[in-house]
Design an enzyme around this catalytic site. Structure first.
Site, short mmCIF file in Angstrom:
data_model
loop_
_atom_site.label_atom_id
_atom_site.label_comp_id
_atom_site.label_asym_id
_atom_site.label_seq_id
_atom_site.Cartn_x
_atom_site.Cartn_y
_atom_site.Cartn_z
N CYS A 40 14.87 -33.52 -5.65
CA CYS A 40 16.09 -34.10 -5.09
C CYS A 40 17.13 -34.32 -6.19
O CYS A 40 18.30 -33.99 -6.04
CB CYS A 40 15.77 -35.43 -4.40
SG CYS A 40 17.22 -36.20 -3.62
N CYS A 71 9.10 -35.00 -5.40
CA CYS A 71 10.26 -35.17 -4.52
C CYS A 71 11.46 -35.63 -5.33
O CYS A 71 12.58 -35.16 -5.16
CB CYS A 71 9.95 -36.15 -3.39
SG CYS A 71 9.46 -37.79 -3.95
N CYS A 78 21.08 -39.92 1.96
CA CYS A 78 20.24 -38.74 2.23
C CYS A 78 20.94 -37.85 3.25
O CYS A 78 21.31 -38.30 4.33
CB CYS A 78 18.88 -39.20 2.76
SG CYS A 78 17.79 -37.84 3.26
N ASN A 95 4.85 5.92 15.28
CA ASN A 95 5.00 5.31 13.95
C ASN A 95 6.32 5.73 13.34
O ASN A 95 6.44 6.80 12.76
CB ASN A 95 3.80 5.74 13.08
CG ASN A 95 3.85 5.11 11.70
OD1 ASN A 95 4.89 4.61 11.28
ND2 ASN A 95 2.73 5.13 11.00
N ASN A 138 0.82 -1.22 0.00
CA ASN A 138 0.00 0.00 0.00
C ASN A 138 0.84 1.25 0.00
O ASN A 138 1.97 1.27 0.49
CB ASN A 138 -0.93 0.01 1.22
CG ASN A 138 -0.24 0.53 2.46
OD1 ASN A 138 -0.26 1.72 2.74
ND2 ASN A 138 0.41 -0.37 3.20
N ASN A 179 6.60 -3.03 11.03
CA ASN A 179 5.82 -2.22 10.10
C ASN A 179 5.99 -2.86 8.72
O ASN A 179 6.59 -3.93 8.59
CB ASN A 179 6.32 -0.77 10.13
CG ASN A 179 5.22 0.20 9.69
OD1 ASN A 179 4.61 0.01 8.64
ND2 ASN A 179 4.97 1.22 10.49
N CYS A 219 6.52 -32.04 -1.12
CA CYS A 219 5.49 -33.10 -1.18
C CYS A 219 4.09 -32.51 -0.99
O CYS A 219 3.84 -31.82 0.00
CB CYS A 219 5.76 -34.16 -0.12
SG CYS A 219 4.53 -35.48 -0.15
N CYS A 238 6.34 3.79 8.69
CA CYS A 238 5.69 3.99 7.40
C CYS A 238 6.73 4.23 6.31
O CYS A 238 7.48 5.21 6.36
CB CYS A 238 4.76 5.19 7.53
SG CYS A 238 3.38 5.06 6.43
N CYS A 248 18.22 -32.93 3.88
CA CYS A 248 18.09 -31.49 3.59
C CYS A 248 16.65 -31.00 3.76
O CYS A 248 16.40 -29.85 3.96
CB CYS A 248 18.60 -31.17 2.19
SG CYS A 248 17.49 -31.67 0.86
#
Lengths: 461, 437
Positions: free
Chosen positions: A355, A351, A402, A132, A73, A200, A412, A135, A405
């Site tokens: 991998c 997967c 394996c 504030n 915004n 913020n 998945c 902003c 990681c």
């Protein structure tokens, strides 16, 4: 039922959920409705210097069917006259004595201006003031908002001016648009602030229209960075929150922290509490779904607390902070491997490709006859659902290779199909810090590192 | 082409939003089972992701790479048995609507005039004749043209498209879709000669002189005779569908219609009758629901159309009253041991005659074997043209594709398209080693 009440540095509210200073807290009429819906408090949309707003002020990032994973915004502080805001603040507070009414403020960086606004806010009977300093657009160009928050010295100076005058609690709201969030927080602590809040919005440009080549949203052909908020920023907010909670100076100060940045569900809320927030602010989720979401925020949080045996919000706050650490303290002997539940697996092979292409090549495709096969092995003349499904291979993790990681776990699409299973590594626990202290050569020389790996049995294929 | 509104395409096109939502649901499987299940092996996750990223040109081109008749296949493929049937989301959720997404991409290609990309930079100097402009022939012709060969397609009918144009109920594939697709193939440089009958207007000897290779994609013949009394009063199912698509003026639909047969064409015939005013439509089949040759979803569709079924009934004769059809005499059937087709052999029970009243009887009991095969002296297998792995017939340089070679497996549009594609590749391989004449 868990007790959701909070006392945030003297600001009390029946639950920890406050509407953040933003469009949902733009007027008394809105806040009346929000309180009727059950919100514990509201931080009034920032009042201060005169402003003018523009159209097309909200952009958003959508992903697939999920709308507004983040909003962006360029709306400024309240564009309603100061007098009207102050009058409505007083009315709301009178009507809702049990709710927290905090007023966000932002004025020119002059002590007189700050003293004046503090006095007028206090006259409304509000419970607290939020400064504030965050902003990131428009106001910052005029030397306010993040222009203050990004310079710890300014942050400290202005906070001192405020603290000289303020009699009610003062919360300093920090901008995430800074290299190290701890610096402005320390400045606020040094200046005697009563509390901190973060984050913020984050500087952002949402995108470019590929037909017109204009920025989206286009404001009469132009666009610029705007404040980014919503579910997508939550991990950034949690990190900054925990950075304060683990900073010695900030944590020793005992200043409570009002956490915000992407809270959309009670689960998000619980996570902010666990990492040290003791009040919570919500904006984007309300802008997406309305005030009604407060019901499940409270209900879900309460049920979870009951289940976990937390009686009060204070019991929850900061419970996970001691888990926040750094790489150098992680146990290098910790080992987990991925395991695919073949009963749940739908054989999408996401997967496998993740991998194989981008991780450690340790998922095999197992043909129905048990042999290891490769993708796209079917004959070009084979077809039909029967053949396609019956000959489809099953991905299987080669656990010895394996590295744990966790990429496959993350890609998945099936719930609880891939599990990270902790496996004994057979090695003694050691951290990088310890390694550096005790065997410095290993951390500095690849040959020594290789020797060390061979010695303790680390094989990286 | 004007189609009766009751036979307008059944499924509406997906809106851009619907397509995006559906495309986003696709998991983008790796080495996806839908692609394996598709006889033409379209890279389905790829074309769907391209819809999701609004790269519709790329999506259409992805489909064309594997299947030049993607617009037809998107509509007529039995997706439940192929791609969608293999979708990994099918087990617990709804499979991705692959057919409808493909149609979305193909509709876009049609609207924007997107054509398949050429696979060769220059003309090869080869000339190839394709006999028959059905899906197999058009696929083969298009693939050969993209590879730089000069292709001429001879079609004996007035319109190209084969069964897509003449033989599939319009609510599944409107005539224009098939004709537009044929035009697209023409635009690739294919010369399309309609109303030219091979063997008459052009002889095989002439063709062999003029062309480096000949591809037979002649399909099958008319509906075989039932061999019962009064057969001449029975309407041919394919002619019935054809009339509903391109000859509405010649189409007569009874009030009480019996359709003999239980394949997909029979369901199409019954649907046409039902939708065009028949009060009662009954499909008559010798075996039971379990042995029906139509796809399961077609059977359910027929039920939803209010079509009735008389199983275990064998037509024995047409009852004529004042020269007009009044009913179908049938014999009750009992199922015996499995026959050569593996299905229980139907045995008519003597003396079990009964009559199903009807003022129109339509037969849709398959198609006759290709007659051109024997005419040209090609070897056959079970009456179909026999071909090698490379689709070459017993006569060197003469290839055959599509339904006319389908001695095993079920005939379908998408299989015909794949034949055409594979044959084109085989022909090119063969020609690469031969001298240019």
């Amino acid at each position: 039922m868990a007790d959701l009440r909070i006392d945030f540095e003297g600001i009390k509210s029946p639950n920890p959920f406050w509407l953040a200073s933003a469009p949902p807290t733009n007027s008394g009429a809105q806040i009346h409705r929000a309180f009727e819906a059950g919100w514990g408090g509201a931080v009034w949309k920032t009042i201060g210097a005169p402003v003018l707003n523009v159209s097309n002020r909200y952009g958003a990032w959508h992903s697939g069917r999920r709308r507004m994973l983040a909003i962006n915004n360029v709306e400024l502080i309240s564009d309603r006259p100061l007098e009207i805001n102050l009058k409505e603040i007083a009315e709301v507070k009178r009507a809702w004595p049990d709710r927290a009414v905090i007023v966000s403020a932002m004025v020119e960086s002059k002590p007189e201006a700050w003293h004046e606004i503090i006095r007028r806010i206090e006259d409304t009977g509000a419970d607290g003031i939020e400064l504030n300093y965050g902003c990131p657009h428009g106001m910052s160009e005029r030397g306010m908002g993040s222009a203050v928050g990004q310079v710890p010295e300014y942050c400290e100076q202005i906070t001192r001016w405020v603290m000289d005058a303020a009699k009610i609690p003062v919360i300093v709201k920090l901008t995430p648009n800074i290299t190290n969030i701890v610096m402005p927080a320390r400045a606020a602590v040094a200046a005697g602030a009563n509390a901190l809040s973060l984050i913020n919005t984050i500087n952002s440009i949402v995108g470019v229209d590929l037909d017109t080549l204009e920025l989206t949203p286009s404001i009469g052909g132009k666009g610029g960075h705007g404040g980014y908020a919503g579910p997508a920023v939550k991990p950034i907010a949690l990190n900054m929150l925990s950075a304060l909670g683990t900073d010695e100076m900030v944590s020793r100060s005992g200043l409570p922290i009002s956490g915000m940045g992407g809270i959309a569900t009670w689960e998000d809320a619980a996570q902010f509490l666990l990492l040290g927030a003791s009040s919570l602010q919500v904006c984007t989720a309300v802008m997406h779904h309305g005030y009604r979401i407060i019901e499940d925020l409270c209900d879900g949080l309460s049920n979870w607390m009951d289940e976990k045996g937390f009686a009060t919000i204070t019991d929850v706050v900061g419970q996970s902070l001691h888990r926040v650490s750094e790489f150098k303290h992680f146990d290098l002997a910790f080992r987990a491997v991925a395991r695919i539940d073949e009963a749940k697996c739908i054989q999408c092979n996401l997967c496998y490709v993740a991998c194989n292409d981008t991780a450690h090549q340790c998922i095999d495709l197992i043909a129905p006859d048990g042999s290891v096969t490769q993708p796209y092995m079917y004959d070009v003349r084979s077809n039909g659902k029967q053949e396609a499904t019956e000959t489809r291979p099953q991905p299987q993790v080669r656990e010895e290779d394996c590295v744990g990681c966790r990429l496959c776990y993350n890609v998945c699409p099936v719930a609880e199909c891939i599990e990270m299973v902790e496996e004994p590594s057979g090695r003694e626990s050691v951290t990088w810090n310890e390694l550096t202290a005790n065997r410095r050569e290993v951390t500095e020389d690849w040959a020594r590192m290789q020797e060390y790996r061979a010695q303790v049995g680390i094989e990286i294929h | 082409m004007e189609t009766h509104p009751a036979l307008a395409e059944q499924l509406p096109p997906l809106s851009a939003h619907e397509a995006a939502v559906e495309a986003d649901r696709c998991l983008f499987c790796y080495d996806a089972p839908c692609t394996h299940a598709c006889p033409t092996h379209i890279d389905i996750p790829r074309f769907i992701k391209k819809i999701a990223t609004k790269n519709l040109r790329g999506s259409a081109e992805t489909i064309y790479t594997a299947n030049l008749l993607g617009a037809t296949c998107a509509r007529v493929c039995p997706v439940q048995e192929l791609c969608e049937g293999a979708c990994v989301l099918g087990s617990e959720h709804k499979p991705i609507a692959i057919g409808r997404l493909q149609r979305y991409a193909m509709d876009y290609a049609k609207a924007k005039g997107i054509k398949p990309r050429a696979k060769a930079l220059r003309a090869s100097g080869r000339r190839i004749a394709v006999i028959g402009a059905g899906p197999a022939g058009l696929s083969c012709a298009g693939e050969l043209a993209l590879r730089g060969h000069a292709v001429t397609v001879f079609e004996k009918r007035e319109l190209a498209g084969g069964l897509s144009t003449y033989g599939i109920i319009a609510l599944r594939e409107p005539v224009d879709v098939a004709l537009d697709e044929a035009k697209m193939i023409e635009s690739l440089g294919v010369e399309l000669k309609t109303s030219v009958e091979f063997g008459k207007e052009i002889t095989i000897e002439e063709a062999r002189k003029q062309f480096d290779a000949i591809v037979m994609s002649v399909g099958l013949g008319a509906t075989p005779a039932l061999g019962i009394a009064g057969e001449e009063a029975i309407v041919d199912g394919l002619a019935y569908i054809e009339a509903s698509k391109v000859g509405a003026a010649n189409l007569h639909v009874g009030r009480n219609v019996v359709v003999v047969g239980a394949g997909n064409t029979a369901v199409d015939c019954a649907t046409i009758a039902r939708r065009l005013g028949a009060e009662r439509v009954t499909m008559v089949y010798r075996r039971t629901q379990r042995e029906m040759t139509c796809y399961e979803h077609e059977y359910h569709f027929a039920l939803s159309e209010g079509i009735e079924f008389r199983f275990l009934s064998q037509p024995a004769g047409v009852i004529l009253r004042d020269g007009k059809t009044a009913g179908l005499k049938c014999l009750r059937v009992e199922l015996g041991e499995p026959d050569a087709s593996g299905r229980p052999a139907p045995k008519a029970v003597a003396g079990s005659e009964f009559v199903i009243e009807a003022d129109q009887i339509v037969k849709a009991v398959g198609q006759q074997k290709p007659s051109l095969a024997s005419l040209l002296g090609l070897k056959t297998a079970k009456g179909y043209i026999a071909v090698s792995e490379d689709f070459e017939t017993s006569v060197a340089g003469v290839y055959a594709v599509g339904d006319c070679i389908r001695s095993h497996g079920s005939a379908s549009t998408v299989m015909a398209v794949e034949d055409g594609k594979l044959a084109a590749a085989a022909i090119e391989r063969k020609l690469a080693t031969a001298e240019v004449r």
